[in-house]
Every structure is written in structure tokens, then in C-alpha cells.
Scaffold this motif. Structure first.
Motif, PDB file in Angstrom:
ATOM      1  N   GLY A  23       7.381  32.343   3.711  1.00 32.06           N
ATOM      2  CA  GLY A  23       7.841  32.524   2.542  1.00 32.06           C
ATOM      3  C   GLY A  23       8.524  33.890   2.802  1.00 32.06           C
ATOM      4  N   ASP A  24       7.520  34.608   3.623  1.00 32.18           N
ATOM      5  CA  ASP A  24       8.229  35.506   4.080  1.00 32.18           C
ATOM      6  C   ASP A  24       9.752  35.907   4.603  1.00 32.18           C
ATOM      7  OD1 ASP A  24       6.376  37.353   2.813  1.00 32.18           O
ATOM      8  OD2 ASP A  24       5.240  37.139   4.628  1.00 32.18           O
ATOM      9  N   ARG A  25      10.087  35.206   5.546  1.00 32.31           N
ATOM     10  CA  ARG A  25      10.808  34.822   6.385  1.00 32.31           C
ATOM     11  C   ARG A  25      11.749  34.315   6.723  1.00 32.31           C
ATOM     12  NH1 ARG A  25       6.321  36.165   9.191  1.00 32.31           N
ATOM     13  NH2 ARG A  25       6.562  38.079  11.190  1.00 32.31           N
ATOM     14  N   GLY A  26      11.486  33.237   5.460  1.00 27.61           N
ATOM     15  CA  GLY A  26      12.751  32.626   4.451  1.00 27.61           C
ATOM     16  C   GLY A  26      12.877  31.398   6.416  1.00 27.61           C
ATOM     17  N   THR A  27      11.647  30.695   6.811  1.00 27.07           N
ATOM     18  CA  THR A  27      12.125  29.954   7.655  1.00 27.07           C
ATOM     19  C   THR A  27      11.262  29.118   7.504  1.00 27.07           C
ATOM     20  OG1 THR A  27      10.275  31.214   9.277  1.00 27.07           O
ATOM     21  CG2 THR A  27      12.696  32.289   9.571  1.00 27.07           C
ATOM     22  N   ALA A  28      11.482  27.712   8.252  1.00 24.89           N
ATOM     23  CA  ALA A  28      10.446  26.910   7.964  1.00 24.89           C
ATOM     24  C   ALA A  28      11.175  25.654   9.302  1.00 24.89           C
ATOM     25  CB  ALA A  28      10.745  26.196   7.001  1.00 24.89           C
ATOM     26  N   SER A  29      10.217  24.603   9.041  1.00 21.08           N
ATOM     27  CA  SER A  29      10.155  23.133  10.520  1.00 21.08           C
ATOM     28  C   SER A  29       9.172  22.887   9.791  1.00 21.08           C
ATOM     29  CB  SER A  29       9.644  24.058  11.915  1.00 21.08           C
ATOM     30  OG  SER A  29      10.373  22.720  12.042  1.00 21.08           O
ATOM     31  N   LEU A  30       9.988  21.454   9.117  1.00 22.61           N
ATOM     32  CA  LEU A  30       9.230  20.377   8.164  1.00 22.61           C
ATOM     33  C   LEU A  30       9.672  19.114   9.430  1.00 22.61           C
ATOM     34  CD1 LEU A  30       9.661  20.552   4.854  1.00 22.61           C
ATOM     35  CD2 LEU A  30       7.860  20.848   5.770  1.00 22.61           C
ATOM     36  N   ALA A  31       8.652  17.966  10.059  1.00 17.81           N
ATOM     37  CA  ALA A  31       8.187  17.094  10.245  1.00 17.81           C
ATOM     38  C   ALA A  31       8.325  15.602   9.783  1.00 17.81           C
ATOM     39  CB  ALA A  31       7.855  16.192  11.184  1.00 17.81           C
ATOM     40  N   VAL A  32       9.256  15.057   9.791  1.00 13.81           N
ATOM     41  CA  VAL A  32       9.155  13.314   9.205  1.00 13.81           C
ATOM     42  C   VAL A  32       7.609  12.946  10.162  1.00 13.81           C
ATOM     43  CG1 VAL A  32       9.917  11.674   8.632  1.00 13.81           C
ATOM     44  CG2 VAL A  32      11.653  12.943   8.808  1.00 13.81           C
ATOM     45  N   GLY A  33       6.735  12.427   8.626  1.00 13.17           N
ATOM     46  CA  GLY A  33       5.811  11.968   8.990  1.00 13.17           C
ATOM     47  C   GLY A  33       5.786  10.590   9.369  1.00 13.17           C
ATOM     48  N   ILE A  34       6.651  10.472  10.630  1.00 10.72           N
ATOM     49  CA  ILE A  34       6.534   9.383  11.159  1.00 10.72           C
ATOM     50  C   ILE A  34       5.095   9.573  12.281  1.00 10.72           C
ATOM     51  CG2 ILE A  34       8.328   8.679  10.828  1.00 10.72           C
ATOM     52  CD1 ILE A  34       9.545   8.923  13.397  1.00 10.72           C
ATOM     53  N   ARG A  35       4.799   8.194  13.076  1.00 12.35           N
ATOM     54  CA  ARG A  35       3.690   8.404  14.394  1.00 12.35           C
ATOM     55  C   ARG A  35       2.558   9.133  14.146  1.00 12.35           C
ATOM     56  NH1 ARG A  35       8.060   5.939  15.413  1.00 12.35           N
ATOM     57  NH2 ARG A  35       9.490   5.840  17.118  1.00 12.35           N
ATOM     58  N   THR A  36       2.038   8.497  12.780  1.00 12.32           N
ATOM     59  CA  THR A  36       1.386  10.291  11.941  1.00 12.32           C
ATOM     60  C   THR A  36      -0.206   8.994  11.695  1.00 12.32           C
ATOM     61  OG1 THR A  36       2.664  11.430  11.494  1.00 12.32           O
ATOM     62  CG2 THR A  36       0.825  11.145  10.311  1.00 12.32           C
ATOM     63  N   THR A  50       0.937  -1.296   0.193  1.00  7.14           N
ATOM     64  CA  THR A  50      -0.106   0.271   0.173  1.00  7.14           C
ATOM     65  C   THR A  50       0.938   0.746   0.058  1.00  7.14           C
ATOM     66  OG1 THR A  50      -0.585   0.413   2.579  1.00  7.14           O
ATOM     67  CG2 THR A  50      -1.675  -0.919   1.048  1.00  7.14           C
ATOM     68  N   ALA A  51       0.076   1.992  -0.046  1.00  4.40           N
ATOM     69  CA  ALA A  51       1.116   3.291  -0.665  1.00  4.40           C
ATOM     70  C   ALA A  51       1.382   4.108   1.042  1.00  4.40           C
ATOM     71  CB  ALA A  51       0.186   4.611  -1.718  1.00  4.40           C
ATOM     72  N   ARG A  52       2.401   4.553   1.175  1.00  3.30           N
ATOM     73  CA  ARG A  52       1.995   4.963   2.186  1.00  3.30           C
ATOM     74  C   ARG A  52       1.816   6.164   2.718  1.00  3.30           C
ATOM     75  NH1 ARG A  52       9.135   4.827   3.871  1.00  3.30           N
ATOM     76  NH2 ARG A  52       9.138   2.337   3.566  1.00  3.30           N
ATOM     77  N   GLY A  53       1.224   7.434   1.967  1.00  2.00           N
ATOM     78  CA  GLY A  53       0.438   8.165   1.745  1.00  2.00           C
ATOM     79  C   GLY A  53       1.080   9.967   2.554  1.00  2.00           C
ATOM     80  N   PRO A  54       0.996  10.497   3.615  1.00  5.98           N
ATOM     81  CA  PRO A  54       1.492  11.243   4.477  1.00  5.98           C
ATOM     82  C   PRO A  54       2.472  10.757   5.735  1.00  5.98           C
ATOM     83  CG  PRO A  54      -1.030  11.524   4.528  1.00  5.98           C
ATOM     84  CD  PRO A  54      -1.154   9.886   4.114  1.00  5.98           C
ATOM     85  N   TYR A  55       2.280   9.396   6.045  1.00  3.93           N
ATOM     86  CA  TYR A  55       3.596   8.900   6.902  1.00  3.93           C
ATOM     87  C   TYR A  55       4.738   8.661   5.787  1.00  3.93           C
ATOM     88  CZ  TYR A  55       5.682   4.761   8.809  1.00  3.93           C
ATOM     89  OH  TYR A  55       6.382   3.703  10.145  1.00  3.93           O
ATOM     90  N   CYS A  56       5.390   8.943   6.702  1.00  6.11           N
ATOM     91  CA  CYS A  56       7.035   8.958   6.042  1.00  6.11           C
ATOM     92  C   CYS A  56       7.689  10.720   5.456  1.00  6.11           C
ATOM     93  CB  CYS A  56       7.494   7.708   5.387  1.00  6.11           C
ATOM     94  SG  CYS A  56       7.531   6.526   6.876  1.00  6.11           S
ATOM     95  N   GLY A  57       5.973  11.853   4.843  1.00  3.67           N
ATOM     96  CA  GLY A  57       6.360  12.088   3.992  1.00  3.67           C
ATOM     97  C   GLY A  57       7.177  13.081   5.534  1.00  3.67           C
ATOM     98  N   ALA A  58       5.472  14.820   4.586  1.00  2.00           N
ATOM     99  CA  ALA A  58       7.333  15.732   5.953  1.00  2.00           C
ATOM    100  C   ALA A  58       5.530  16.460   5.953  1.00  2.00           C
ATOM    101  CB  ALA A  58       7.888  16.789   4.910  1.00  2.00           C
ATOM    102  N   ILE A  59       5.279  17.339   7.502  1.00  2.65           N
ATOM    103  CA  ILE A  59       4.551  18.250   7.436  1.00  2.65           C
ATOM    104  C   ILE A  59       4.738  19.290   8.686  1.00  2.65           C
ATOM    105  CG2 ILE A  59       2.870  17.439   9.472  1.00  2.65           C
ATOM    106  CD1 ILE A  59       2.740  14.732   8.725  1.00  2.65           C
ATOM    107  N   GLY A  60       4.495  20.252   8.196  1.00  5.15           N
ATOM    108  CA  GLY A  60       4.656  21.350   9.073  1.00  5.15           C
ATOM    109  C   GLY A  60       4.384  22.744   8.278  1.00  5.15           C
ATOM    110  N   TRP A  61       5.370  23.855   8.567  1.00  4.29           N
ATOM    111  CA  TRP A  61       4.825  24.365   7.758  1.00  4.29           C
ATOM    112  C   TRP A  61       6.100  24.572   7.355  1.00  4.29           C
ATOM    113  CZ3 TRP A  61       8.201  28.461  10.049  1.00  4.29           C
ATOM    114  CH2 TRP A  61       8.752  28.592  11.261  1.00  4.29           C
ATOM    115  N   ILE A  62       5.973  26.745   6.411  1.00  5.69           N
ATOM    116  CA  ILE A  62       7.288  27.365   5.936  1.00  5.69           C
ATOM    117  C   ILE A  62       6.499  28.558   5.725  1.00  5.69           C
ATOM    118  CG2 ILE A  62       8.495  27.577   3.462  1.00  5.69           C
ATOM    119  CD1 ILE A  62       7.912  25.076   3.128  1.00  5.69           C
TER     120      ILE A  62
END
Length: 344
Positions: A284-297, A270-282
Motif C-alpha cells: 500500500g505504500d509503494r502502489g505495487t502488487a503481484s497477485l497470481a491466479v490460484g491454480i496449481r494450489t 463444491t466451492a473452489r475456495g482459494p483455487y482459481c482465486g488470487a494469491i500474492g502481495w500488495i
């Protein structure tokens, strides 16, 4: 498709609550523009980025009213791979390692249980926040796009502050800090090298370094080995280039990455979907971001609630031990989904 929902789109990530949806994009180039975006990037590469007008710390403003969460009994889950099927997958990966095709493959299975048609993951997110605190907790709810993801990830995929990018891959899991095997440390070092190579494709030459290796880190119910890799992004490398170089996260793929992806496609039904993907925020104005690995999801597909669990397979892997590791990683999260009271 998800059923229509009377609840508005929202995102809760890194202690911030986003509301007032402005636009949706599936183009990484849009992340170079202004505004702050909530991001869900499937393991298979499908990007859903939502720009919200309003972001505020949790605790400010009126709290969201979460609909009731119907507990999911532990016996309600089915697995995409049975115990025997998963053990056979581990044996297959070991044969490929012996043949020199790969060094490591992250083998996963997805669990599924049925929900009522109107159930969303708002209430499950509340239970995770109360009973399974995680450094990269998130809930992204975009009903028109069929996105409803509740994440309790311990792993940082990418943090960006201007031209500085940081990744903190996790490899190695044990019930206690003295339970790690030589295999755990070996696979962590292997993935650190992969992450260094990935970042090296878009960072200033000589700037990529591993600043921490195999540091034990406690999380609810288990201990992980965590390493830290950072570098300085080249001026010509924006989000499209950065994601192209680093995604999917190396810790949930294996090495060499392309060969491991081929094995995953062959062995996982089966496809993993969001699991093992990336989840978070970006931002664009400040050039900052935090993306988690989509585990425990957890994520919802129509009336189906899904959850993923897996682990890195090396030559030293024991099929029974690897199966038990997938159960260890899932046990506490499934127990949270099985309670109705968020304080339970």
C-alpha cells in the motif's frame, strides 16, 4: 475450523518471507492504506489480507523450521466430479454454447484427501519449491483465520506498479509445444478479449492493449499458451474498484463472465475456495502488487487437504480430452504431495 497451531502466522510469496503479523482485514479498502499485505482471495470472493511488519528475501535471517510432511498416497484422493460426471459437465457446456448462452466455461473439479489433525502445509510448500518450481510460488499460513494455502501457480492475475496494471492470462495446455489444438488458441484469444474488457472498466480509455498473444511457455510437465494485457489505471480507481472489475480472473471463469459464473455454480458441486482465486502481495505504500491466479494450489480445511484442477470448455472440446487435461494438470503436483523427502 483449523486445529490450533504452535506455528506463527507467515507468508512466503515471490521470494519474500513475511513475519510479525500486524493486522488482518477482509476489506479491499484496507489495501489502500500503508504497509505490505499478503493476500488470499477465494474464488467466491472472501478476502483475507494480512499485514506483516517484516518482509525479507528468502535466504536472509534464520530459516523457518518446517514440520514433517506426511506423504499423501496417490490413491488417497477423491474427486468432486467423477470421470463420467465431468464428461457430462463438458457435454452440458457444449449444449449451452450451441444454444448461444455462453461461448466458453471453465469447468473444474476439486480433489480431497485426509491429513493428520496437526499437519500444516509448510512441508508441502518446501516440496513444491524443490520439485515444482513456479513463478508465483506462495505459502500463506494464518492459523487463526483458518488459512493454509500452498500455491505453485504459473499464472499472473494482476501486477501493479503505480498506475500500470498487467495481466497474463493462460488458456491452452498441452504436454508438448506441438500438441496445441486450434481450440486452445481460440479460447486464449476469447479470454484476452474478456481481460481487455475487464481492465477497460477501470483503466484510462485507450490505454488497454494486448502486447502478446498465445506465446508458448514451458512449465514443469506441460506447456501453456500465455498472453499479456496491460493498461493505465484511472486516478480514481483503487483496489476496491480494480478487484470489482477484474475478479474472478477471466481465464478460470469463461465468457461472457456473468453467464459462465452461473453455469459454474450449477455444474460444480463444491466451492473452489482459494483455487482459481488470487494469491500474492500488495504494498500500500509503494502502489505495487503481484497477485497470481490460484491454480496449481493446495489448501487445507481442517483435516482435509484439497486441490483443484479443470479446463476451459468450448464447442470444440472433447469430453475425454478435457478429462485427460485435468489429469495432466494434477499429476505432477499430486506426485509431489506423495513424497516425504523434499529433495526426493
Amino acid at each position: 475450523m483449523q486445529p490450533p497451531s504452535p506455528l506463527p502466522p507467515r507468508a512466503v510469496v515471490d521470494g519474500l518471507r513475511a513475519s510479525d503479523l500486524v493486522e488482518i482485514s477482509d476489506d479491499p479498502a484496507a489495501l489502500e492504506g500503508g504497509g505490505r499485505w499478503a493476500v488470499v482471495l477465494d474464488f467466491e470472493g472472501r478476502l483475507t489480507a494480512a499485514r506483516f511488519a517484516r518482509w525479507e528475501p528468502l535466504g536472509e535471517g534464520a530459516p523457518d523450521a518446517s514440520p514433517p510432511w506426511p506423504p499423501v498416497p496417490l490413491g488417497a484422493w477423491s474427486s468432486s466430479l467423477s470421470a463420467d460426471g465431468f464428461r457430462a459437465g463438458v457435454a452440458d457446456v457444449r449444449e449451452r454454447i450451441a444454444a448461444g448462452d455462453v461461448y466458453q466455461v471453465n469447468l473444474c473439479r476439486t480433489l480431497a484427501a485426509m491429513l493428520d489433525e496437526a499437519t500444516t502445509l509448510h512441508g508441502l510448500h518446501d516440496r513444491l519449491a524443490a520439485r515444482h518450481a513456479a513463478p508465483h510460488a506462495a505459502h500463506v499460513f494464518l492459523p487463526d483465520q483458518g488459512v493454509d494455502v500452498a500455491c505453485a501457480s504459473p499464472e499472473l492475475f494482476l501486477r501493479r506498479d503505480g498506475d500500470r496494471v498487467v495481466s497474463r492470462p493462460i488458456k491452452g495446455t498441452a504436454a508438448t509445444a506441438d500438441g496445441f489444438l486450434a481450440k486452445d488458441r481460440a479460447e486464449n484469444v476469447m479470454i484476452v478479449d474478456l481481460v481487455r474488457n475487464d481492465l477497460g472498466r477501470v483503466c484510462v480509455p485507450g490505454s488497454v492493449r494486448a502486447t502478446e498473444i498465445c506465446v508458448p511457455e514451458r512449465h514443469p510437465g506441460l506447456v501453456h499458451l500465455v498472453s499479456t494485457v496491460d493498461g493505465r489505471l484511472r486516478p480514481d480507481a483503487g483496489w476496491p474498484a480494480l478487484l470489482d472489475a477484474t475478479f474472478p480472473p477471466g481465464s478460470v471463469v469463461g465468457a461472457p463472465k456473468l453467464a459462465a459464473l452461473d453455469v459454474i455454480a450449477e455444474l460444480e458441486p463444491t466451492a473452489r475456495g482459494p483455487y482459481c482465486g488470487a494469491i500474492g502481495w500488495i504494498d500500500g505504500d509503494r502502489g505495487t502488487a503481484s497477485l497470481a491466479v490460484g491454480i496449481r494450489t493446495f489448501w487445507r480445511e481442517g483435516r482435509t487437504l484439497r486441490f483443484g484442477t479443470g479446463g476451459g470448455i468450448t464447442w470444440d472440446s472433447d469430453p475425454d480430452g478435457e478429462w485427460r487435461e485435468t489429469e495432466l494438470k494434477a499429476a505432477r503436483l499430486l506426485a509431489v504431495a506423495a513424497v516425504s523427502d523434499p529433495r526426493g
